[in-house]
Write a protein that holds these residues in place. Structure first.
Motif: not given
Length: 271
Positions: A182-206
């Motif tokens: 998460i870019e510095y200065g952007v508040e950490l939230t559960k939603e933002r962290l979950s979005a990153v995890e979901a995106a990385e999980t999808a990319l790791r399929r390939h």
């Protein structure tokens, strides 16, 4: 594996008597746990994983596997990182605040149960990047120690030992916590962290090797190793759609490829 380095590490571990290993799910702490078990015996070793929205599910599962392999009971210790304004604020000192809180919890847990030290998996190569969390470890010394660093183990030494000891994550790419996306200065939230995890999980399929989805608000900046670019392009539409479905409006591939600590480049630019 250098036998002299191995014995240097084991000697340090034996001197501790009884320890709690902070187990993250990565190869560094997995090797440290196995070494501690070999040096002290499972009865004198505990493994603890601090859990919160900052820990990816895959990391937790790997921590469980490594603890089971070492024959050491694993405790999942809730850290509630996002409850801390210092952590959630996500400034350039976030890692310090987070590491300090987590290891204070580990120290309290260890002392209540009679363990003499808490061990961290830092190695000598970690000094090559901006890591304010290392200061937190130093402030909690000598109860908190980094024996891999003290015994002069490099990342290469750790991977060689992990492979020789049959640790399943021996070739696993390094993976900092989700907050590092998460870019510095952007508040950490559960939603933002979950979005990153979901995106990385999808990319790791390939995609194999190092991979990061950097969160810049509505934009996802993907970092992968340049050798993976062609594979990414072959599946571009599928991967782009998966990242957008994770919660992003725009998706971009960083043409410089993966590099350690790229989120810190803005700090260097401002200095």
């Amino acid at each position: 594996m250098d036998k002299e380095k191995e014995e240097r590490l084991f000697a340090r571990l034996r001197a501790y008597g009884s320890v709690v290993v902070a187990l993250s799910g990565g190869v560094d702490s997995a090797v440290l746990l196995m070494a501690a078990q070999r040096a002290l015996g499972a009865a004198n070793v505990a493994a603890v994983t601090a859990t919160s929205e900052l820990l990816a599910h895959e990391e937790m599962e790997d921590a469980k596997r490594c603890a089971s392999l070492a024959g050491v009971a694993l405790t999942l210790l809730p850290a509630a990182d996002l409850a801390s304004p210092d952590v959630a604020r996500n400034d350039e000192r976030r890692c310090y605040y987070c590491k300090k809180r987590r290891f204070e919890l580990l120290v309290a847990w260890a002392k209540e149960r009679g363990y003499r030290h808490v061990l961290d998996g830092t190695n000598v190569d970690d000094a090559l990047d901006y890591r304010p969390g290392l200061q937190a470890i130093e402030e909690l010394a000598p109860f908190v120690a980094s024996p891999l660093k003290e015994a002069q183990w490099t990342k290469r030494d750790i991977r060689e030992a992990a492979r020789g000891w049959g640790i399943p994550v021996w070739s696993k790419p390094s993976a900092a916590c989700l907050a590092s996306r998460i870019e510095y200065g952007v508040e950490l939230t559960k939603e933002r962290l979950s979005a990153v995890e979901a995106a990385e999980t999808a990319l790791r399929r390939h995609i194999r090797g190092q991979l990061r989805v950097r969160h810049h608000g509505r934009l996802a900046r993907i970092e992968i190793e340049p050798v993976e670019f062609e594979l990414f392009w072959q599946h571009r539409e599928e991967l782009e759609e998966a990242v957008r479905m994770a919660g992003f409006t725009y998706v971009t591939l960083d043409l410089r490829g993966y590099r350690m600590g790229s989120q810190n480049e803005t700090l260097h630019a401002e200095s």
